[in-house]
Design a protein around this motif. Structure first.
Motif, mmCIF file in Angstrom:
data_model
loop_
_atom_site.group_PDB
_atom_site.id
_atom_site.type_symbol
_atom_site.label_atom_id
_atom_site.label_comp_id
_atom_site.label_asym_id
_atom_site.label_seq_id
_atom_site.Cartn_x
_atom_site.Cartn_y
_atom_site.Cartn_z
ATOM 1 N N VAL A 150 0.936 -1.214 -0.028
ATOM 2 C CA VAL A 150 0.059 0.089 0.073
ATOM 3 C C VAL A 150 0.908 1.360 -0.013
ATOM 4 N N SER A 151 1.947 1.297 0.759
ATOM 5 C CA SER A 151 2.907 2.344 0.870
ATOM 6 C C SER A 151 3.420 2.705 -0.294
ATOM 7 N N GLU A 152 3.914 1.499 -1.176
ATOM 8 C CA GLU A 152 4.615 1.677 -2.404
ATOM 9 C C GLU A 152 3.545 2.300 -3.435
ATOM 10 N N VAL A 153 2.507 1.687 -3.543
ATOM 11 C CA VAL A 153 1.693 2.489 -4.755
ATOM 12 C C VAL A 153 1.146 3.602 -4.443
ATOM 13 N N CYS A 154 0.931 4.096 -3.073
ATOM 14 C CA CYS A 154 0.423 5.416 -2.838
ATOM 15 C C CYS A 154 1.599 6.560 -2.743
ATOM 16 N N GLU A 155 2.748 6.099 -2.473
ATOM 17 C CA GLU A 155 3.955 6.861 -2.404
ATOM 18 C C GLU A 155 3.990 7.501 -4.079
ATOM 19 N N ARG A 156 4.112 6.329 -4.914
ATOM 20 C CA ARG A 156 4.161 6.464 -6.601
ATOM 21 C C ARG A 156 3.151 7.389 -6.903
ATOM 22 N N MET A 157 1.821 7.219 -6.417
ATOM 23 C CA MET A 157 0.864 8.093 -7.061
ATOM 24 C C MET A 157 0.971 9.587 -6.485
ATOM 25 N N VAL A 158 1.365 9.968 -5.190
ATOM 26 C CA VAL A 158 1.632 11.203 -4.583
ATOM 27 C C VAL A 158 2.691 11.911 -5.803
ATOM 28 N N GLU A 159 3.671 11.007 -5.710
ATOM 29 C CA GLU A 159 4.798 11.679 -6.534
ATOM 30 C C GLU A 159 4.710 11.841 -8.069
ATOM 31 N N LYS A 160 3.847 11.075 -8.592
ATOM 32 C CA LYS A 160 3.721 11.048 -10.123
ATOM 33 C C LYS A 160 2.517 12.312 -10.228
ATOM 34 N N SER A 187 -0.972 2.702 -15.656
ATOM 35 C CA SER A 187 -0.772 1.616 -15.112
ATOM 36 C C SER A 187 -0.729 2.398 -13.738
ATOM 37 N N LEU A 188 -0.494 3.516 -13.481
ATOM 38 C CA LEU A 188 -0.387 4.342 -12.139
ATOM 39 C C LEU A 188 -1.786 4.078 -11.353
ATOM 40 N N VAL A 189 -2.858 4.368 -12.115
ATOM 41 C CA VAL A 189 -4.161 4.145 -11.374
ATOM 42 C C VAL A 189 -4.426 2.443 -11.320
ATOM 43 N N GLU A 190 -4.073 1.763 -12.473
ATOM 44 C CA GLU A 190 -4.495 0.245 -12.658
ATOM 45 C C GLU A 190 -3.773 -0.365 -11.446
ATOM 46 N N ASN A 191 -2.507 -0.033 -11.161
ATOM 47 C CA ASN A 191 -1.903 -0.668 -10.318
ATOM 48 C C ASN A 191 -2.687 -0.520 -8.713
ATOM 49 N N VAL A 192 -2.993 0.891 -8.654
ATOM 50 C CA VAL A 192 -3.928 1.047 -7.127
ATOM 51 C C VAL A 192 -4.943 0.227 -7.214
ATOM 52 N N ARG A 193 -5.626 0.085 -8.286
ATOM 53 C CA ARG A 193 -6.989 -0.478 -8.417
ATOM 54 C C ARG A 193 -6.696 -1.937 -8.099
ATOM 55 N N ASP A 194 -5.699 -2.526 -8.740
ATOM 56 C CA ASP A 194 -5.647 -3.931 -8.693
ATOM 57 C C ASP A 194 -5.226 -4.196 -7.062
ATOM 58 N N LEU A 195 -4.568 -3.583 -6.626
ATOM 59 C CA LEU A 195 -4.151 -3.950 -5.019
ATOM 60 C C LEU A 195 -5.457 -3.658 -4.268
ATOM 61 N N SER A 214 -8.994 -3.125 5.926
ATOM 62 C CA SER A 214 -10.353 -3.180 5.326
ATOM 63 C C SER A 214 -10.591 -1.692 5.177
ATOM 64 N N GLU A 215 -10.390 -0.854 6.106
ATOM 65 C CA GLU A 215 -10.766 0.586 6.125
ATOM 66 C C GLU A 215 -9.748 1.203 4.763
ATOM 67 N N ILE A 216 -8.343 0.846 5.034
ATOM 68 C CA ILE A 216 -7.590 1.346 3.726
ATOM 69 C C ILE A 216 -8.098 1.043 2.221
ATOM 70 N N ALA A 217 -8.517 -0.266 2.191
ATOM 71 C CA ALA A 217 -8.885 -0.912 0.846
ATOM 72 C C ALA A 217 -10.005 -0.015 0.553
ATOM 73 N N GLU A 218 -11.154 0.265 1.395
ATOM 74 C CA GLU A 218 -12.188 0.957 0.983
ATOM 75 C C GLU A 218 -11.910 2.375 0.653
ATOM 76 N N ARG A 219 -10.979 2.996 1.287
ATOM 77 C CA ARG A 219 -10.447 4.513 0.980
ATOM 78 C C ARG A 219 -9.627 4.535 -0.355
ATOM 79 N N MET A 220 -8.926 3.425 -0.792
ATOM 80 C CA MET A 220 -8.115 3.429 -1.988
ATOM 81 C C MET A 220 -9.438 3.260 -3.107
ATOM 82 N N ARG A 221 -10.344 2.524 -2.853
ATOM 83 C CA ARG A 221 -11.163 2.185 -3.796
ATOM 84 C C ARG A 221 -12.280 3.436 -4.086
#
Length: 291
Positions: free
Chosen positions: A193-203, A223-231, A247-254
């Motif tokens: 979660v940390s890796e995909v969110c950090e990359r999203m913030v940066e990009k 793929s920036l969005v697709e990778n977050v969606r897949d996770l 569970s809460e983090i997954a819901e926030r990501m979606r």
């Protein structure tokens, strides 16, 4: 830990393939000698067939490994990984499809094997040696794809005939090691979660749209969005401990990170900032756990 054995299993994907590489010791010795180098200074490694011939096989192998790691959690040093029971059906179905791609690619390679050898005669010139090329049956045997599923061992399964006191010590050690492995598995989910969110913030924060005269800067791929969606979709299955925070983090990501596709984010600055802020907030929460 006995409950874990009911919620997960161990999976090991073993894929082998012919490397189509061979060290030419004669050429190696000649090169080292001509440069006054030691015998172990370097070596000449021949590629026996054109790399494109094996590309479809390598692609299937890469797909299998990537998918296997995305749907499982770290567990043992021998390569076995923790597969949540909730992910089992999708996991095995997807791997069957990837294996079919692997088998088809191998079949195509074997069909063209004799031609690949003939082409190698021209490509390698004096470096070509017939003994470098096994027969088709032997080559076919070099390729294999297996998925091995085993139960998660529990401390109470320890049945070796030792004294009761020693057996209890060993069971306690097994239990403690399993707890440590489980903690690391949970941390791995948070790290993802940390890796995909950090990359999203940066990009998103570094993106500057272009115009007729200037190219866009800090571009990001779909793929920036697709990778977050897949996770976000697989997080509930990976949440092996039923952690309410995950569970809460997954819901926030979606809800906050993947409602809009990459094209929309490129076009709308306000949305980019909003999604970047949401990703940063999730990143901060996850970082607190990983600290």
């Amino acid at each position: 830990m006995s409950v874990l054995s009911e919620k997960a299993m161990l999976s090991h994907v073993r894929v082998s393939a012919w490397t189509a590489r061979r060290i030419d010791r004669k050429v190696t010795d000649e090169v080292n000698e001509s440069h006054g180098a030691a015998n172990d200074a370097g070596r000449y490694n021949k590629l026996l067939v054109n790399k494109e011939a094996l590309a479809p096989i390598q692609s299937a192998i890469s797909a299998a490994r990537t998918f296997h790691y995305s749907r499982t959690l770290p567990w043992q040093d021998d390569g076995a990984r923790l597969l949540p029971a909730a992910a089992y059906l999708d996991y095995t179905a997807r791997l069957r499809g990837i294996r079919a791609d692997f088998d088809n690619a191998v079949d195509e390679f074997i069909k063209g094997y004799s031609k690949h050898v003939e082409d190698a005669k021209k490509r390698l010139g004096d470096l070509f040696k017939p003994e470098d090329y096994p027969g088709e049956a032997e080559i076919r045997a070099r390729f294999d794809f297996k998925t091995i599923i085993n139960p998660v061992p529990a401390a109470e399964d320890f049945r070796v005939a030792v004294g009761d006191a020693q057996a209890e010590i060993i069971r306690a050690e097994i239990e403690e090691r399993a707890k440590e492995q489980l903690q690391e598995a949970v941390r791995d989910v948070y790290r993802r979660v940390s890796e995909v969110c950090e990359r999203m913030v940066e990009k998103l924060r570094n993106y500057i749209p272009g115009n007729d005269n200037v190219k866009a800067q800090g571009i990001f791929r779909d793929s920036l969005v697709e990778n977050v969606r897949d996770l976000a979709l697989v997080l509930p299955a990976l949440n092996i401990t039923s952690d309410p925070r995950l569970s809460e983090i997954a819901e926030r990501m979606r809800r906050e990170l993947v409602r809009h596709d990459a094209d929309t984010l490129r076009e709308n600055e306000d949305l980019r900032e909003s999604v970047a802020d949401a990703a940063a907030a999730i990143l901060a929460d996850v970082s607190d756990f990983l600290a």
